[in-house]
Every structure is written in C-alpha cells, then in structure tokens.
Design an enzyme around this catalytic site. Sequence first.
Site, PDB file in Angstrom:
ATOM      1  N   ASP A  16      25.866  18.493  -5.985  1.00  0.00           N
ATOM      2  CA  ASP A  16      26.725  19.445  -5.294  1.00  0.00           C
ATOM      3  C   ASP A  16      27.696  19.962  -5.880  1.00  0.00           C
ATOM      4  OD1 ASP A  16      25.050  17.885  -2.868  1.00  0.00           O
ATOM      5  OD2 ASP A  16      26.815  18.336  -1.661  1.00  0.00           O
ATOM      6  N   ARG A  95      41.237   8.411  -1.953  1.00  0.00           N
ATOM      7  CA  ARG A  95      41.676   9.764  -1.719  1.00  0.00           C
ATOM      8  C   ARG A  95      42.851  10.336  -2.344  1.00  0.00           C
ATOM      9  NH1 ARG A  95      36.557  10.100  -3.110  1.00  0.00           N
ATOM     10  NH2 ARG A  95      35.184  10.348  -1.296  1.00  0.00           N
ATOM     11  N   ASP A 124      36.973  12.874   4.465  1.00  0.00           N
ATOM     12  CA  ASP A 124      37.498  13.099   3.151  1.00  0.00           C
ATOM     13  C   ASP A 124      37.918  14.468   2.779  1.00  0.00           C
ATOM     14  OD1 ASP A 124      37.163  10.614   2.320  1.00  0.00           O
ATOM     15  OD2 ASP A 124      34.863  10.980   1.509  1.00  0.00           O
ATOM     16  N   SER A 180      24.347   8.607   1.621  1.00  0.00           N
ATOM     17  CA  SER A 180      25.188   8.996   0.614  1.00  0.00           C
ATOM     18  C   SER A 180      26.229   7.584   0.242  1.00  0.00           C
ATOM     19  CB  SER A 180      26.058  10.260   1.140  1.00  0.00           C
ATOM     20  OG  SER A 180      26.908   9.962   2.061  1.00  0.00           O
TER      21      SER A 180
END
Lengths: 387, 387, 387, 387
Positions: A16, A95, A124, A180
Amino acid sequence: FSEPRTVVLAYSGGLDTSCILVWLKEQGYDVITFLANVGQDEDFKAAKDKAETLGAKKVFIEDVRAEFVEDFIWPALQANAIYEDRYLLGTAIARPCIARKLVEIARREGAQFISHGATGKGNDQIRFELSCYALYPEVKVIAPWRIPEFYNRFKGRKDLMEYAQKHGIPVPVSPKAPWSMDANLMHISYESGILENPKQHAPADLYMMTKNPEDSPNSADVLEIEFKNGRGNHGVGRIDIVENRFIGMKSRGIYETPGGTILLKAHLDIETFTMDKEVRRIKQGLGIKFSELVYNGFWYSPECEFVRHCINKSQENVEGKVQLSIFKGQVYILGRESPKSLYNEELVSMDVQGDYDPCDASGFIRINAVRLASPQPAQSSLSMELF
Amino acid sequence: FSEPRTVVLAYSGGLDTSCILVWLKEQGYDVITFLANVGQDEDFKAAKDKAETLGAKKVFIEDVRAEFVEDFIWPALQANAIYEDRYLLGTAIARPCIARKLVEIARREGAQFISHGATGKGNDQIRFELSCYALYPEVKVIAPWRIPEFYNRFKGRKDLMEYAQKHGIPVPVSPKAPWSMDANLMHISYESGILENPKQHAPADLYMMTKNPEDSPNSADVLEIEFKNGRGNHGVGRIDIVENRFIGMKSRGIYETPGGTILLKAHLDIETFTMDKEVRRIKQGLGIKFSELVYNGFWYSPECEFVRHCINKSQENVEGKVQLSIFKGQVYILGRESPKSLYNEELVSMDVQGDYDPCDASGFIRINAVRLASPQPAQSSLSMELF
Amino acid sequence: FSEPRTVVLAYSGGLDTSCILVWLKEQGYDVITFLANVGQDEDFKAAKDKAETLGAKKVFIEDVRAEFVEDFIWPALQANAIYEDRYLLGTAIARPCIARKLVEIARREGAQFISHGATGKGNDQIRFELSCYALYPEVKVIAPWRIPEFYNRFKGRKDLMEYAQKHGIPVPVSPKAPWSMDANLMHISYESGILENPKQHAPADLYMMTKNPEDSPNSADVLEIEFKNGRGNHGVGRIDIVENRFIGMKSRGIYETPGGTILLKAHLDIETFTMDKEVRRIKQGLGIKFSELVYNGFWYSPECEFVRHCINKSQENVEGKVQLSIFKGQVYILGRESPKSLYNEELVSMDVQGDYDPCDASGFIRINAVRLASPQPAQSSLSMELF
Amino acid sequence: FSEPRTVVLAYSGGLDTSCILVWLKEQGYDVITFLANVGQDEDFKAAKDKAETLGAKKVFIEDVRAEFVEDFIWPALQANAIYEDRYLLGTAIARPCIARKLVEIARREGAQFISHGATGKGNDQIRFELSCYALYPEVKVIAPWRIPEFYNRFKGRKDLMEYAQKHGIPVPVSPKAPWSMDANLMHISYESGILENPKQHAPADLYMMTKNPEDSPNSADVLEIEFKNGRGNHGVGRIDIVENRFIGMKSRGIYETPGGTILLKAHLDIETFTMDKEVRRIKQGLGIKFSELVYNGFWYSPECEFVRHCINKSQENVEGKVQLSIFKGQVYILGRESPKSLYNEELVSMDVQGDYDPCDASGFIRINAVRLASPQPAQSSLSMELF
C-alpha cells in the site's frame, strides 16, 4: 508551482504505502519516507532500499523503541489503561510516538505535507492526524484512502498489484494473510478480512507473539516482575473483542499483548497495595478517561496532558515488588511487598486487636444507616420489594 | 423484663456462632437461628440438630439459592460488577440476600433483635447491618464481636473451645484451616490467618472450588455460554488481591469465582456487541458505582436501587450467544452472534465501501483538531515537549 | 494519674465553650484555650480575659486570616467549590484552617487531648476531628456534646445558664438569637432554632453581612474584579437551602457569602475564557469531588490533597480581568480580557471565514451521525416516540 | 432527473432563509417551508404569505409550544440542565423539537431533502442535522452555508440584499441589529456581531425579554412556584458567557431565561428536599452529561434517551411547593414544603435528641479517620505541610 512540494510519508515497506509513494510522485510531490522501528518484526534494510528504488528523495528509518517505552508505554501502565474493559491500547499508544517523529522530520526538512496509508474507516487515521495537527498546526495531511481519485482508482488489492507491476514496485510473493496486522514491541493486533465476521473464530495459527496455551510449557514461570521486551512464552495476553471505533462503528479486533498484560496485572496489584483507596477511586476515573482519549487519538491534547500529569502524580508512592506466576495463558499474583505499603498487618489482623476499637464500628454503621432506616417514602418501595 | 426478648441469629453451624447462641441465651434471650443455603458445602441437617441441641427456640434453614441467583447474581452480572478492578463481589452480594431472609423471619416471629458472628474489623458486619436497618428500621443488632463483655471474654480460639466444652457445644475434631473462608454457589473467599502476610503465597491446597490449572484437563472446553451452578473444572477465576475495606483498612483476600468469571467475560463481550458505545460509557460508570455500593453494604439503599434500575434499563437489548473456550485457568472468547447486534459488517468492512463516505472523516478529523491546532498558550508546553 | 492531663479547647468565648472549659477542669484536665481569628466580629480581648478568669492555664488567640485566605479560600475558588449546587462552603473551609492551628498548639504544648463545642448531629465535629486525627494521629478528642455525662447534665440552655451562674461564668445579657451562627471573613451561616422548620421564611433582620437588596443602592457598582475582604453592600450572596449532612440528615441552612459569590462568578467566567473545554470538563468533576470532600471534613486526606494538586495544575493559565456589575443582590458579568485567552475572535466570527473550512463541518456531522443513523434495534423506540 | 426533488426548508421568514428558498428553487428543487412556533415573537401570517409569494410549493406553520414545554423543557428542568455551569440551553432544547416536526413533514410529504439556514461555524447546524439523521436516516441535508457555491456567492449581507432585490424578496426596512438572536418561549440568545469582542459590554437596550433590573419594580414578587410562559418583569435570568462550542471554538453568548431561571432555582430546592443525597450525587453527574449531550445536538441518541430515562426515574418523589421572592434580577428561596420530604425536623433538631445517639458519631468519625490517622508515607507530606 514550479517549486516542488515536499511530503513526508509514513512508510511501512508494504504494498500500500509503496504504491502511495509512487502515486504521490505522480502528483508532483517530492517524497520523503519515514519508517519507525517500534519493535515490529521488519527487514528495515530492505524497506530502505525499496523506498530509495521507488524514488524517495530521502529515506529515514529511526529506532524509537526507547521513547516508545519511556514516554508512551509507562504512562499507559500507570493509568492501567484499558479501552472498553479489555483492549490494552497497544496500537493506540504507538501512533502518537510515530507521529511525533514524523512531525519532527517534516519540520526539519521543511515539508508542508504529511501522508499515511491508514484507511478511511479506522482509528489510525485520526490518531496520526490529530497528533500531526496538534504538533504542527500548519501541516497539510494527504490521506490517499480518503481521496476519491485514489480510492476510486484502487478499489481492491488487484488494482494495487497491477499498479505495482506497472511501476516497478516489488510485488509480495507470499499471499497476504486474510486479515491485517499491526505489530510493535508491546502487542500485535489483527483485524479485517475474515475476522470481520464476529462469529468466525480466529484461526489457531493467527497468533504470532504468543504460544498457544495448549502448547505452552507444562510448568509455570514464577517471577518477580521484570520489565522486558514482552515476547511471551506462556500464551498470556490474547483477547478477541468487538470494540467501538471513534467514528461510531463497532469493529472486531484480536490482540495479543503478553508483556503488557503481565505488567498491567502486576501494576494493578502494587498500586492497590500502596495507594490510598480514595485516591485510587479518583485515579481510576482518570484512567478510564485517559484510555478513551488515547484510543480516540487525543494523546497531544490539553486534556490528555492534564490527565497524564494527574495520574503521574498519583504514582509517587507506587513502588514495590510483585511475585507472580505465569502459566498457560494466565497470570497469577502470588504475593507482594513494598517499602511504601499502606497495608497494616496489625490493624487488619483478626487475631490482634491493635489500635482499633471494634465499638467504633457500631457507631459507624448506625450513622451510615441514618439515611437508610428513616421511615420515608423512598423506603416504601423497598419494603414492597421485600415481601 | 419478665418477658424474654427474642433474637434471630444468623447461624453457620460453626464454633463461633454456636458459642454466640449459648451466650445469647445466657444473656436472657430467646434465640431463633437461621441458616441460609446459598450453595455452600454444608451438612444442613447436622447444623439444624446442633442448633436445636444447643437450645434454639426455633431453627430455620432456608434454601435461598434461586433468589440469590435471580435477585443478586444477575444484577451484578448486568453491572459487570468488579470491585477495585478485580474482585467479583461473591460474598458482598450474598450478604443482602441472607439479610433479607433474616429480616423476614425476624418480622414474622416478632423478634426485635438480630445477631450475627461477623467480626468488628470486616465488611460483613456492615453489609448485614445496613441491610437489616434498611429493611427493618426498628431492629436492634447484637454484634457480640463488638461487645467488650464478649470479645474480652473470648480473646482467642482457645477461649471459645473451653466455653464450648463447658456448655456441651460440639468441638470440631479436625484442626481449623489457618485462614477463614466464605463459600456460596458463586465463589469462595479466603482471608485472615497466614494470608494476612501479603507477601506469603497462598498454599496450593487452599483452593476448593477450582482445580489447579496445572492439573486441569489438557484440552479446552468449548462452550456456548451456559448458566450453570459454577463449579469449575478448569482452574478459572482465581485471584489474590489486597483490597480496601469500607472501614479504611487494606486487607488481603484470595477468591475463586469460576462460573462468575466465565459469565462476566461472556457478558462483557455480548454487551459491547449489542450496546451503543456512549450508553456503555455511562453504564460503565454506573457499574463502578454499583460495585462500590455493594462492596460497602449499601444494596438496600435508594442509590443502589436507582443504579440497579438504570443498569437494568441499559440491558434491554443485551442478548445473544457467545462462544468461548475454557482452558487451564483462562477464558477465551471465540466468537459471538446476536439478533440485537449493533455490529454492521458492511459498514465496517475494509473491502466494501458501504454507505460510508471516507471524505467525511477528513472533516471529522479537522473539526476535532480545531481546538488542538490553535497556536495557543496551552500548546507551547507541547511544542517544548516535542523538541 | 497524679500528673494532670492537658487539653486544648477550641474556645469561642460563648456560653457553651465557657461551660465546657469549666467542666473539663472539673474532670481534672489542665485546659488551654485557643480562639482563632478567621475574620469574625468578636471582642477577642474580652474572650481572652474571660478564658483566663475561668481558669484556663494558657490562652491563645491567633490571627489566621491570611492563611485562611491563602491556603483555604483560594483553593476553594480555584475549584469553583459549591456543595449541592449552591453552598459555597464558607464554614467547611474554615474548620481545617482552625484545626491546623489547634494541632500546632497541642503538639507544641504537649497536650494529648483536644476538645471542642460542636454538637453531635452536625458536620463541624467531623471536620474538626478528622483534621485533628490526620495531623496528630495520637491525639484524643473530647467532644462533650457526645458524652452522656455531659449532654444528660446539660439538656438545654437553661441548664447551661444555671451552671454558668454557679461557676462564675458571665452569662449573656442580651437574649440569644433564635438560631445559631458561624461567621468568618468569607461568610456567615445561620441554622437551627426557628430555621429548623424548612417552610418558615428567614426573618428580614437575620442577615448581618449583606444589606437587604431592597435597601441597597439604586445604582450598580461596576468593578474589575478585586480581592477584598468580602463585606457586601449590594445584598449579593444570600442563599437558603436544605442540604445533606455527612451523617445522613437533611438540614436547612441560610448563608451569606458576598465576596465569595462575586469571586466565584468572576472566576467561572475567566476560567472558561482561558481553559480548554475538555480540561474544564475533567476539572469540573474534580471540583465537585473537592466540594464533597471539604464539606465532609476530609481536607487533610490523601484524596483531597491529590484533587487540590490536580485542580491547581489546571489553573496555570487562568488569568485575566473580568468586568462586572453588582446590583441589588445580583452579579452581572459585563466583559473579560486575558493574555492567556483561548478565545479566537477571527475563528469564531460569523463575518470572517478565517482559517476554517465550513465543509469540514459536514463530515464532522455525518461521522457523528454514523452511530445514530443506523437502522438498528435501539432506534426503533425513537421512531415510535416520534409518531 | 426529470422528476423534481423535494426539500423541506426550516424557514424563519427572514432574509437568509428567504434567499435560500429562492436559491433552492434555482437549483431545481421543489421547496416546502416549515416554520415552527416555539413561542418567539413573530408575524406568522406575514411569514406564510412571504413564503408563498416566493414560490414555496407548500407552507407549513405549526404551533409546537405545548410539546416544546412537555417533551423538552420539562426533561431539561428535571436534569437541572446547565451547560458549563451557566447556560440553561434554551436554544439547544428547541432545535430537536423543531427538527422532529421537520422530519415528520418531510416523511409525510415524501421529501428526501431537508435544508436550513444555520451557519457552518455554529452549534445549531449540528443539532438540526444529528436530529434529522437520527429520526430519518436516509435523509440528505442541504446546508447552503457550507456549500462553496452558496457561501462564495453570498459573502456578506450586501450580497443577500442584492439577490433579494433581484428576485423580489422583500428587503427589511429597519436596519438589522448588530448581533443575531434566537428566541423562544423559554429564552432569547444574542451572539455575533459586536458581541464577538468578549470585552465589549452588552448594550443596555439589547435585552428584550427581561426588564433592566434598575428599572424593575421596587418591591419583590413573592410566589409559590407557578409554571407560566416565562416573560420576566424582574430582570431575572440574564447571563453573559464565553462558552465552548462542540466544534472546538470558544464563543461569546448573552442569554436571558427569566422563567427558566426561576424554575431551575425552585427545582433545585425541592429536589434536594425530597431526594436522597446519594441518589442526587449520581443524578447530578447524569445531569451534567445530559447538558453536554443536548448542547452538542445529541437529543435523539441512545445515550441521551438512556440518561433521560434515568433522570426521569430519579424524579419520582420530587414534588412539593417552593416559596420564593423575585426582585431586581435575583430569585430568593424563602421556604419549601412537600408531602415527600425526606427532611426530618426531629432528627436534625439541635433541641431534641430524637431517635439519634450522639455517641454513634464518635465511632463514625474514628472509623473515617482509620485511613487518615495511620502513620503512613502519604501522611508525611501532610505533616510537612503543617509545620
């Protein structure tokens, strides 16, 4: 503009963000990639080479593991941070750690743009962007998965693969797992794909960070708590939950957080042992607030800073040792000791009266009953309930 | 008084309450004993004979297991009731169940007094007495362990044994366990004695309700949740904590709550699956309040009644099935399904756009950042923190 | 003991504590009196003489006004402290101030006992004693109004008067007001006596600290906030409430707090102007907790210390000027300014777009509606409610 | 489309929504207007004629005053709803009332669109739209002030005036007040324009719903509470605040809420008189939550519905009469009585011992001090603070 605009892309090395890298170049940006080492299992050298090959103007890979532990995991532990009673926030606290470094690079390199590969339905994107806006108010965020020209062009993995082949982006040879993942030294999360059916059990081979409890050692490990990197031999820390995303959807997540789970249980124990009960009540409420803020992406907000300050204050006397046993997926507290203990063995002992007059309890109870024992309207319903 | 006063004694059949029975008679009371069957392992027939032999005017033994489950365990489960993040309140919810029946008998028998054998340092005295005062405001409570004439006379077990022998009270032949226990169908608690040293590990043979995880079956049980009586084959539900008593002492308790733990985990799962996230936030706060109230003995208070009502309201759509696996001390959620699910697979799917416009998230994030991105005084500290 | 025991008595100069002084001497104590000047209207010289005449071994009168303001009023103001939405806690915050000095004297003078004239049904006994026990754990408190030998001897004012006459205690010549009062520089409270009937209106001449609004000036005073001693020309700060005492009774109180009310309104205004909204939400909850703790007597508790610390932290940027008008019992905020303002006139202006994209609000609203707009079970009831 | 799309426009009769009406027609919509009578001072007949003249396909004017009071004001009063300690939410509770009727009309008329004239920076857009999406999930909202083609065309009042003249829209003859207003039977709000400077005092002639306290009657009105339509003779209910909008801006608002303020003060009084103190604590927290939800536009959310249910439950015994005096901008509670009073005059009386043993308070205090008096680490700081 004749002068190219510069974007710092949070780059993972995967399909990606490799496609996003090339696509951003197509849109006329100079692309700087940044890959943070938060303890995930990654070939950082290969990722670096790949980004350079794909035309990144600069490639940064930085080891932020120490600050991840110091500035993010420890505060979360102090808070006993748990989202919706179960999730230990392993991704949510990584994050802001990554975003802080992203902003640092963007400012240093004079980049006005930041980009990432997070989807448009997840948490996210919010965690990244709120962190970036808070730390770099003038920045512009490019989120391709929310830009129609991008997401209409790449409707599925197949489109990405074709684009990759066309642009010399190495295509993964092994098939993608049908879910994922996000991994760091504290935890791995698994979501999407076949896991989107909440009734579907997780496959046995999904878990990568913990041994299957059925295959784990047949004898317990007994520890005094140690702060290590959190790889788990005993199958501790697996959870499967449906949780509420900030944007109002329920989603299903599977997490494994072996070390974090052990630390949390040990911290809970030593905290109750050394902290006044009423302070702990208040601190418990602040911890729930902290968990929501962090989950929702508000690490760099005035309120989260305030809550962290208060929680940190509450921990001044939280020290000591916890003995625990780890066995087949479970953590058992065995005992504890502390120089700051508020436990008073003589006071509590049933065998010693100590400096305590049992008669006082009679008055205590009767005064507490003043409000309950009044022959009042509110009580009538209780009487009715009784007979 | 020429007319004897009547007391209903919460009788366990053990040494303490047998001595109290005789002592109350010595003080001139007519003694009625009441022993509740809340699922503990007890020879009720023997206890009945013993009380009669010791001169009880009437002896009541009542099976309150159904109402214990219906009126006390279920509301606690709805609340996800946990005290100080760990204790499932197995004793705390049994007390108001027993007290309600005590009061019923006292009123029916015209007794003006109620007595019990709870100590003067514990929580149970409060739970019993607040319940009694709330349901029978005119009652007088006799708590011998808080009466100087009693506790100065019986300073230790030896004094009780001598008194027992003198008054024909059967003396236990097997030596007493070096701790005290409280058991019901939901849990067993262990405290006092050698457990008063918080560093001292619990002996392996302490636990009576759960198998040692090391000796438990080597294969998991996979269930859809079932509401059974809670005996545990898999070592689930053991905890060892230092907790805060209402009277301001820290005490150490060890608990085992096999069925309750499984039910709690299953309930947590189905609740998040079927309840709106913001309703759950509010309900979570009410659940914490409920747990404190119940721990502290306020089951029959206007505020606990109010909180139970609100929590009960929150559960209207909480239904469905949870699949789980139980193995070696741990409960693993595997999957869930519900006709009242608020989970929307299409909405959340990463593979389907559904009725969701990812562009909306951009606005959502930017509006959330309005407050964070302002170049304001409060932000200066964040900037400093950053570099 | 041949050696006399020493008690420090919180002495007011009035009939009750004068009788207590003599009574304590009768019981064999050496009595030291302490009278705190917290700004009440009192002839301190006369009180000193009286105590000496009555046989006090030592007489201390100390001016604690500065520390009352500094250590107690300011923290309460920072917290916007209000009990049960209305009472500004003027008495509740004076008690720990006085108790701290009491303890200081007791320790210095080697006194093992502290005594006071607070009644057995009120809050002040608790506030005094919890403060004393926290600051001087070994102290013994003598509360005559809770000692049967005392309260059975002095069943009413008449008994006190007789005792006074017999022991040479000066008897008040003017008749006592048919209520009791407590005054300091922040407020006066009125309770008991004829006020115990909650339907009975307060007499017009009860209020001593504020002018009757009907007689107050016919033009407003316009101020920028000033921190003065709180005497009120404009009838501001009168309230009449039924409140809940810690011991579970409802009681009726009438209070006047002129300066405190003005300061509170001004502080509320400048706080919202300079504090982030989410910080303020959290701080608001802490302020409510603080108010309960202070009302209940827990100023010197770990939790109150913790809450004060957190609230104090929240005030770092709370500065600026508030313009207000005071007229006939009411305070009107007119305007405010601050170097730490978080108000952004350009951002909020309806006439200027500023750095704000209105389209973002569309996404914000739609994402907030994701949870609400789902065709879910929970919504069915809303639909029903609608039609 | 050959078939025209239908939009229901929340129409006020003013310049903005008249222009929007015509502009929507230009975009090809069939426009139905709806004007709600929530008690504002309006010439409804003239507004109806105007809408018809401007080409509205249908014109609805509905009197929703009764349901505004019944379904929105009463629940807010039960909650003692106040936003950020001061604002009584007069506009915030009118929006869901109006939106509910809007949706009802849209559904009945088969309109797929709803439109309104609220700006892109304010709260009202959110309140309208969240209500619409909750009650009519499939609806599409057209908010012209967030559509670039609209707001770029109408950059100021001058553009609107020109457009109006060109399209035969009657142009207001009297100059517009230099602020905006929103009125209903409960309150009027004033904001924007010259009020955007938070230091600027409100002009004396701004207030329309209350007399200036300086000009108000020189004698008080004494009432037993009556529920009337809320026009105010005594200058009660004026406030001037800086508040926090949902979208993260601070804004300045001036409000007058005469009847609502009186009702709120009376309700607070009778509530404390009749409600258990611990129930009230919990209910107070729910009321704060309710106020935030309503301010932010979440009236029709599962959580607001849940909170309303709980608050409503808490009010079961809240009844009685409050006597109060209203004078020059202030409300004074004088007395109260209730058949459901929890006030126990005998219990609380300082002159009667009643069924209360003062000795119990000694035990109560000493048990509360157990935690405070321990010579523990946490106490050391207190000791240091003391000397």
